[in-house]
Design a protein around this motif. Structure first.
Motif, PDB file in Angstrom:
ATOM      1  N   LEU A 151       0.820  -1.214   0.000  1.00 58.21           N
ATOM      2  CA  LEU A 151       0.000   0.000   0.000  1.00 58.21           C
ATOM      3  C   LEU A 151       0.853   1.263   0.000  1.00 58.21           C
ATOM      4  O   LEU A 151       0.485   2.267  -0.612  1.00 58.21           O
ATOM      5  CB  LEU A 151      -0.935  -0.008   1.222  1.00 58.21           C
ATOM      6  N   THR A 152       1.990   1.221   0.678  1.00 55.42           N
ATOM      7  CA  THR A 152       2.890   2.377   0.668  1.00 55.42           C
ATOM      8  C   THR A 152       3.354   2.683  -0.756  1.00 55.42           C
ATOM      9  O   THR A 152       3.352   3.838  -1.205  1.00 55.42           O
ATOM     10  CB  THR A 152       4.106   2.118   1.569  1.00 55.42           C
ATOM     11  N   ILE A 153       3.743   1.638  -1.472  1.00 53.11           N
ATOM     12  CA  ILE A 153       4.154   1.796  -2.870  1.00 53.11           C
ATOM     13  C   ILE A 153       2.982   2.298  -3.711  1.00 53.11           C
ATOM     14  O   ILE A 153       3.132   3.178  -4.574  1.00 53.11           O
ATOM     15  CB  ILE A 153       4.693   0.470  -3.427  1.00 53.11           C
ATOM     16  N   THR A 154       1.798   1.740  -3.453  1.00 56.92           N
ATOM     17  CA  THR A 154       0.605   2.105  -4.229  1.00 56.92           C
ATOM     18  C   THR A 154       0.220   3.565  -4.004  1.00 56.92           C
ATOM     19  O   THR A 154      -0.142   4.277  -4.945  1.00 56.92           O
ATOM     20  CB  THR A 154      -0.574   1.189  -3.854  1.00 56.92           C
ATOM     21  N   VAL A 155       0.281   4.024  -2.758  1.00 57.36           N
ATOM     22  CA  VAL A 155      -0.026   5.431  -2.465  1.00 57.36           C
ATOM     23  C   VAL A 155       0.951   6.350  -3.191  1.00 57.36           C
ATOM     24  O   VAL A 155       0.563   7.372  -3.779  1.00 57.36           O
ATOM     25  CB  VAL A 155       0.013   5.691  -0.948  1.00 57.36           C
ATOM     26  N   GLY A 156       2.232   5.993  -3.167  1.00 56.86           N
ATOM     27  CA  GLY A 156       3.222   6.797  -3.880  1.00 56.86           C
ATOM     28  C   GLY A 156       2.944   6.854  -5.372  1.00 56.86           C
ATOM     29  O   GLY A 156       3.021   7.926  -5.993  1.00 56.86           O
ATOM     30  N   LEU A 157       2.597   5.708  -5.953  1.00 58.78           N
ATOM     31  CA  LEU A 157       2.278   5.675  -7.379  1.00 58.78           C
ATOM     32  C   LEU A 157       1.020   6.480  -7.674  1.00 58.78           C
ATOM     33  O   LEU A 157       0.956   7.213  -8.675  1.00 58.78           O
ATOM     34  CB  LEU A 157       2.090   4.219  -7.823  1.00 58.78           C
ATOM     35  N   HIS A 158       0.048   6.377  -6.796  1.00 65.96           N
ATOM     36  CA  HIS A 158      -1.196   7.144  -6.946  1.00 65.96           C
ATOM     37  C   HIS A 158      -0.920   8.638  -6.966  1.00 65.96           C
ATOM     38  O   HIS A 158      -1.471   9.384  -7.794  1.00 65.96           O
ATOM     39  CB  HIS A 158      -2.142   6.785  -5.805  1.00 65.96           C
ATOM     40  N   LEU A 159      -0.049   9.108  -6.084  1.00 66.55           N
ATOM     41  CA  LEU A 159       0.270  10.534  -6.030  1.00 66.55           C
ATOM     42  C   LEU A 159       1.023  10.988  -7.274  1.00 66.55           C
ATOM     43  O   LEU A 159       0.830  12.111  -7.754  1.00 66.55           O
ATOM     44  CB  LEU A 159       1.081  10.827  -4.771  1.00 66.55           C
ATOM     45  N   LEU A 160       1.887  10.122  -7.799  1.00 67.72           N
ATOM     46  CA  LEU A 160       2.579  10.448  -9.043  1.00 67.72           C
ATOM     47  C   LEU A 160       1.605  10.575 -10.206  1.00 67.72           C
ATOM     48  O   LEU A 160       1.717  11.484 -11.035  1.00 67.72           O
ATOM     49  CB  LEU A 160       3.626   9.374  -9.350  1.00 67.72           C
ATOM     50  N   VAL A 161       0.628   9.667 -10.262  1.00 65.92           N
ATOM     51  CA  VAL A 161      -0.392   9.727 -11.314  1.00 65.92           C
ATOM     52  C   VAL A 161      -1.210  11.004 -11.167  1.00 65.92           C
ATOM     53  O   VAL A 161      -1.534  11.673 -12.152  1.00 65.92           O
ATOM     54  CB  VAL A 161      -1.315   8.491 -11.257  1.00 65.92           C
ATOM     55  N   ALA A 162      -1.536  11.357  -9.925  1.00 60.16           N
ATOM     56  CA  ALA A 162      -2.312  12.579  -9.681  1.00 60.16           C
ATOM     57  C   ALA A 162      -1.546  13.809 -10.146  1.00 60.16           C
ATOM     58  O   ALA A 162      -2.116  14.715 -10.767  1.00 60.16           O
ATOM     59  CB  ALA A 162      -2.643  12.681  -8.199  1.00 60.16           C
ATOM     60  N   ARG A 163      -0.252  13.837  -9.860  1.00 59.44           N
ATOM     61  CA  ARG A 163       0.565  14.977 -10.279  1.00 59.44           C
ATOM     62  C   ARG A 163       0.651  15.049 -11.795  1.00 59.44           C
ATOM     63  O   ARG A 163       0.555  16.137 -12.392  1.00 59.44           O
ATOM     64  CB  ARG A 163       1.968  14.860  -9.670  1.00 59.44           C
ATOM     65  N   ALA A 164       0.851  13.888 -12.432  1.00 61.49           N
ATOM     66  CA  ALA A 164       0.921  13.855 -13.894  1.00 61.49           C
ATOM     67  C   ALA A 164      -0.394  14.286 -14.526  1.00 61.49           C
ATOM     68  O   ALA A 164      -0.425  14.984 -15.548  1.00 61.49           O
ATOM     69  CB  ALA A 164       1.315  12.459 -14.367  1.00 61.49           C
ATOM     70  N   SER A 165      -1.507  13.879 -13.920  1.00 55.98           N
ATOM     71  CA  SER A 165      -2.824  14.252 -14.447  1.00 55.98           C
ATOM     72  C   SER A 165      -3.046  15.761 -14.327  1.00 55.98           C
ATOM     73  O   SER A 165      -3.593  16.399 -15.229  1.00 55.98           O
ATOM     74  CB  SER A 165      -3.921  13.488 -13.682  1.00 55.98           C
ATOM     75  N   LYS A 166      -2.617  16.319 -13.196  1.00 55.08           N
ATOM     76  CA  LYS A 166      -2.760  17.766 -12.996  1.00 55.08           C
ATOM     77  C   LYS A 166      -1.923  18.528 -14.000  1.00 55.08           C
ATOM     78  O   LYS A 166      -2.356  19.554 -14.568  1.00 55.08           O
ATOM     79  CB  LYS A 166      -2.345  18.116 -11.566  1.00 55.08           C
ATOM     80  N   ALA A 167      -0.714  18.022 -14.282  1.00 53.08           N
ATOM     81  CA  ALA A 167       0.150  18.678 -15.254  1.00 53.08           C
ATOM     82  C   ALA A 167      -0.417  18.602 -16.657  1.00 53.08           C
ATOM     83  O   ALA A 167      -0.326  19.537 -17.447  1.00 53.08           O
ATOM     84  CB  ALA A 167       1.546  18.045 -15.233  1.00 53.08           C
ATOM     85  N   ALA A 168      -1.065  17.438 -16.971  1.00 49.83           N
ATOM     86  CA  ALA A 168      -1.652  17.263 -18.293  1.00 49.83           C
ATOM     87  C   ALA A 168      -2.822  18.212 -18.505  1.00 49.83           C
ATOM     88  O   ALA A 168      -2.995  18.780 -19.587  1.00 49.83           O
ATOM     89  CB  ALA A 168      -2.116  15.814 -18.458  1.00 49.83           C
ATOM     90  N   VAL A 169      -3.607  18.423 -17.450  1.00 46.81           N
ATOM     91  CA  VAL A 169      -4.740  19.344 -17.550  1.00 46.81           C
ATOM     92  C   VAL A 169      -4.249  20.777 -17.660  1.00 46.81           C
ATOM     93  O   VAL A 169      -4.762  21.591 -18.429  1.00 46.81           O
ATOM     94  CB  VAL A 169      -5.665  19.187 -16.322  1.00 46.81           C
ATOM     95  N   GLY A 170      -3.208  21.070 -16.864  1.00 44.86           N
ATOM     96  CA  GLY A 170      -2.676  22.433 -16.883  1.00 44.86           C
ATOM     97  C   GLY A 170      -1.967  22.757 -18.186  1.00 44.86           C
ATOM     98  O   GLY A 170      -1.953  23.874 -18.636  1.00 44.86           O
TER      99      GLY A 170
END
Length: 405
Positions: free
Chosen positions: A386-405
């Motif tokens: 889950l620790t690894i998964t949370v980290g990956l989730h946050l990376l995806v969230a950051r990438a998604s925010k950058a793609a929208v921006g």
């Protein structure tokens, strides 16, 4: 028997009318798959004793099913994409039922393992065929409602079918497998009699796998795999974790019932929260909650006095049910938003990610036990994943925010 052609399906998608009636027997089919997917976890000691293997090896009956389904789903879905849809559903359900019959009559571990592979081949194709059928026959504005109804059979099985299966399993672990086959056969008859035929244009494996060319989407699918991996690393061996604290035969039946109800509640609550907030926010809360739950549960089970450990063990297990059931809706919503033009294909790939995570979790838990870990230590394994998964989730969230921006 009525037949629906592509033109009719297109007309249905443009209509605002919706009825659950055509999908009732599909829900019964997913109900049978839900029993199959969860009931073995509560019967590992009986299976291990009867087949003369270790509990860890018995857990691989779940792992091999999930791993086979993860690999076979996209391939079989593509190979049969030009078939008439009802025929595909009937054949895949028939193979799934046959595989469970093989497991029920197996006299040794290799035969039981072969039956699980056969059931997985049918089950993986059934999932893809049912999803495509529902999406084709439902107006776009009702896709979520229709899929929720059909796949709700799986969630209902965790609350009703699994406890019944475990009750039957107290006499013999083979009886729940027969129950799965009987329910699947009933669904098969209903589908043959009531489900209209449907012809859809086929597709290629390249087309189905094209979304995998997007790194952000692949990372998002791996979040699904991580969630299921962490879940099944513990759920597969729940009897070994909680059994020492609850010795009565009926206790695990009630506990599994509670887990099923918790999963249904989590699914219902997050479904509403996603409409009110964003899928990203809801999923973040769910993932962090699952991580904290695993860490606190491990500490309590390992170091707390017996009574406290037993109570906290229930809190951990039911909270995990809420989180695991509640993670599905926001995760699917987020994945669909990443590739809205390929939503159906993305959901099929997400199904493979689910199966892969289940397989890895069951396998990882078995490896940990074989290596000398205590059952309680599996919560630590879950926490690491889950620790690894949370980290990956946050990376995806950051990438998604950058793609929208």
């Amino acid at each position: 028997m009525t037949e629906t052609r592509p033109a009719d399906a297109a007309e249905g998608r443009g209509s605002s009318s919706f009825s659950y009636r055509p999908f009732i027997w599909l829900a019964v089919a997913t109900f049978s798959m839900g029993i199959d997917g969860y009931v073995l976890a509560g019967l590992l000691p009986q299976i291990a004793g009867d087949l003369k293997v270790t509990p860890a090896a018995a857990g691989q009956l779940m792992s091999v099913f999930a791993f086979t389904a993860a690999l076979a789903g996209p391939v079989l879905g593509t190979l049969t994409s030009r078939w008439e849809r009802r025929t595909t559903i009937v054949l895949s359900l028939g193979v799934f039922v046959l595989g469970n019959v093989v497991v029920a009559v197996a006299t040794n571990y290799p035969v039981a393992l072969s039956g699980r592979v056969l059931a997985a081949l049918g089950g993986s194709l059934l999932n893809a065929a049912v999803t495509g059928y529902v999406l084709a026959l439902t107006p776009s504005e009702h896709h979520g409602k229709a899929l929720s109804f059909v796949l709700g059979g799986w969630m209902t099985a965790t609350a009703l079918g699994v406890p019944v299966g475990l009750l039957l399993g107290q006499s013999s672990w083979r009886f729940p497998m027969i129950l799965v086959a009987v329910v699947g056969t009933i669904a098969l008859i209903g589908i043959l009699l009531r489900l209209p035929q449907l012809h859809l244009p086929g597709g290629t494996l390249v087309e189905r796998l094209r979304p995998l060319g997007r790194p952000r989407l692949v990372a998002g699918l791996l979040v699904t795999t991580g969630i299921l991996c962490s879940s099944y690393a513990c759920f597969t061996y729940a009897t070994l974790i909680l059994g020492p604290h609850f010795h009565a035969e009926w206790a695990m039946i009630l506990i599994m019932f509670g887990y099923g109800v918790s999963s249904m509640a989590g699914n219902a609550v997050t479904g509403r929260l996603v409409d009110k907030f964003t899928a990203l926010k809801v999923l973040t809360v769910v993932l962090v909650g699952l991580l904290l739950n695993a860490v606190l549960g491990m500490i309590a089970l390992m170091f707390a006095p017996a009574v406290v450990a037993a109570v906290w063990g229930l809190v951990w297990f039911f909270s995990a049910g809420v989180g695991n059931g509640g993670g599905a809706v926001p995760q699917q919503a987020r994945l669909a938003s990443m590739a809205p033009e390929s939503a159906a294909i993305v959901m099929a790939l997400n199904g493979s990610a689910i199966s892969l995570g289940s397989a890895l979790g069951s396998g990882l838990g078995g490896v940990a036990l074989t290596a000398g870990s205590s059952p309680n230590g599996l919560l630590g394994v879950s926490a690491v994943v889950l620790t690894i998964t949370v980290g990956l989730h946050l990376l995806v969230a950051r990438a998604s925010k950058a793609a929208v921006g």
